[in-house]
Design an enzyme around this catalytic site. Sequence first.
Site, mmCIF file in Angstrom:
data_model
loop_
_atom_site.group_PDB
_atom_site.id
_atom_site.type_symbol
_atom_site.label_atom_id
_atom_site.label_comp_id
_atom_site.label_asym_id
_atom_site.label_seq_id
_atom_site.Cartn_x
_atom_site.Cartn_y
_atom_site.Cartn_z
ATOM 1 C CE LYS A 55 7.680 2.506 0.758
ATOM 2 N NZ LYS A 55 7.643 3.428 -0.329
HETATM 3 C C1 LIG Z 1 6.698 4.030 -1.540
HETATM 4 C C2 LIG Z 1 6.360 3.462 -2.662
HETATM 5 C C3 LIG Z 1 6.658 4.091 -4.089
HETATM 6 C C4 LIG Z 1 7.015 5.505 -3.987
HETATM 7 O O1 LIG Z 1 8.592 5.613 -3.375
HETATM 8 P P1 LIG Z 1 9.004 7.285 -3.305
HETATM 9 O O2 LIG Z 1 10.262 6.922 -2.849
HETATM 10 O O3 LIG Z 1 8.160 7.794 -2.254
HETATM 11 O O4 LIG Z 1 8.807 7.817 -4.611
HETATM 12 C C5 LIG Z 1 6.546 3.398 -5.260
HETATM 13 N N1 LIG Z 1 5.900 2.247 -5.173
HETATM 14 C C6 LIG Z 1 5.812 1.584 -4.092
HETATM 15 C C7 LIG Z 1 5.184 0.267 -4.255
HETATM 16 C C8 LIG Z 1 5.781 2.330 -2.941
HETATM 17 O O5 LIG Z 1 5.564 1.727 -1.582
#
Ligand SMILES: *Cc1c(COP(=O)(O)O)cnc(C)c1O
Length: 399
Positions: free
Chosen positions: A198
């Site tokens: 991210k």
């Molecule tokens: C990455 C992601 C999540 C989950 O995030 P985590 O921190 O891995 O739990 C949820 N929603 C979307 C759209 C994502 O891309």
Amino acid sequence: MILPAAPTVPTVSTRRTEFLPFSPPLIGDEEIGEVVEALRSGWITTGPRTKRFEADFAHYLGAPGALALNSCTAALHTALITLGIGPGDEVITTPMTFAASVNVIEHVGARPVLVDVEPDTLNIDPARVERQLTPHTRAIIPVHFAGHPVDLEPLLELARGRDLAVLEDAAHALPARYRGRLIGSGSNPVAFSFYATKNLTTGEGGMLTGDAEFLDRARIVSLHGMSRDAWKRYDKGGKWQYEVLLPGFKYNMPDIQAAMGLWQLRKLDGFEVRRREVVAAYTRAFRDEPALETPTARPDVEHAWHLYVLRLRPELLRIGRDQLIEELALRNIGTSVHFIPIHLHPYYRDKYDYRPDSFPVAYSNYLRMLSLPLNVRLSDADVGDVIEAVLDLVRTYRR
Ligand SMILES: *Cc1c(COP(=O)(O)O)cnc(C)c1O
């Protein structure tokens, strides 16, 4: 009949020597130093660095408050529990998302109601949301797909005057603005992700923003349902007493991770500058190629550019999306697809009897989309390699 095209053998000039990974993190000496200090400090779980990260994050967004958790999934789950959503309730969300956004609705025993997306942004279509409202609808989880903010105003308008929460999945939307306001700066709950890929990473991690009273309750839900957290219990002057008010979860962020987050947050605006440069280079290179559709950014938003989702125009190509991905991999370019729509996954397909065309906009776009490398470690030469490989393949396979 259309014969599948044979893979093209990449020439020396179009093949990178080293594989270009899709989304590696950029961790600097500052993050490493802070993690080491946390390890040496004697306090490695939730403590002073997590508190500072929460405060800095809320300050950055102008949010009323922030609660650091160990994932965005945990933040979404905690928010649904705190909102009191459970069996018998319906929660509206999008099929164009990662499984976590919908899994959490199942976790609380509510029914996910999927609503198809807008063709340009691939975000949930507010006009279709209204048609799916029932007396059981308790929440909407809009997902800011790829970092392009959802058209929030019509959704917030639907929620006004109803017992209906808007819980934003902002896993991609840091930092993003909708009509001048940063996503996460309002009083409704918003969940962020600090997963490895991210825009800001702590390895694993997440943050929930919202108003202070909501976050006070969410904090209890996220840590065993306990009335006071360990930091307050074991710190100087802390009391050993606590009460369990409900069977809560174990979702707190440790200081080791917050240590990374403190520095990643300070670097975020700089990261964003580089993401925009890469996006501009891609769009300049691809926008005049008729077989390609570049991503849109509406005039009333600032896009966080978590993903660069390129769409193919299949009617102009003798190559499909899947084969293009393989050909790019042969040229040492890592790509991905965001997302396999929720309704195609066996659990959801079978439980709710979905067909691929149950959500035709999500499905048809899924078939022709791929995500190009977009991260702050890309050099200008890397970006050039991606552009060259994509254009070379598209021109080779043009109809
Ligand atoms: C990455 C992601 C999540 C989950 O995030 P985590 O921190 O891995 O739990 C949820 N929603 C979307 C759209 C994502 O891309």
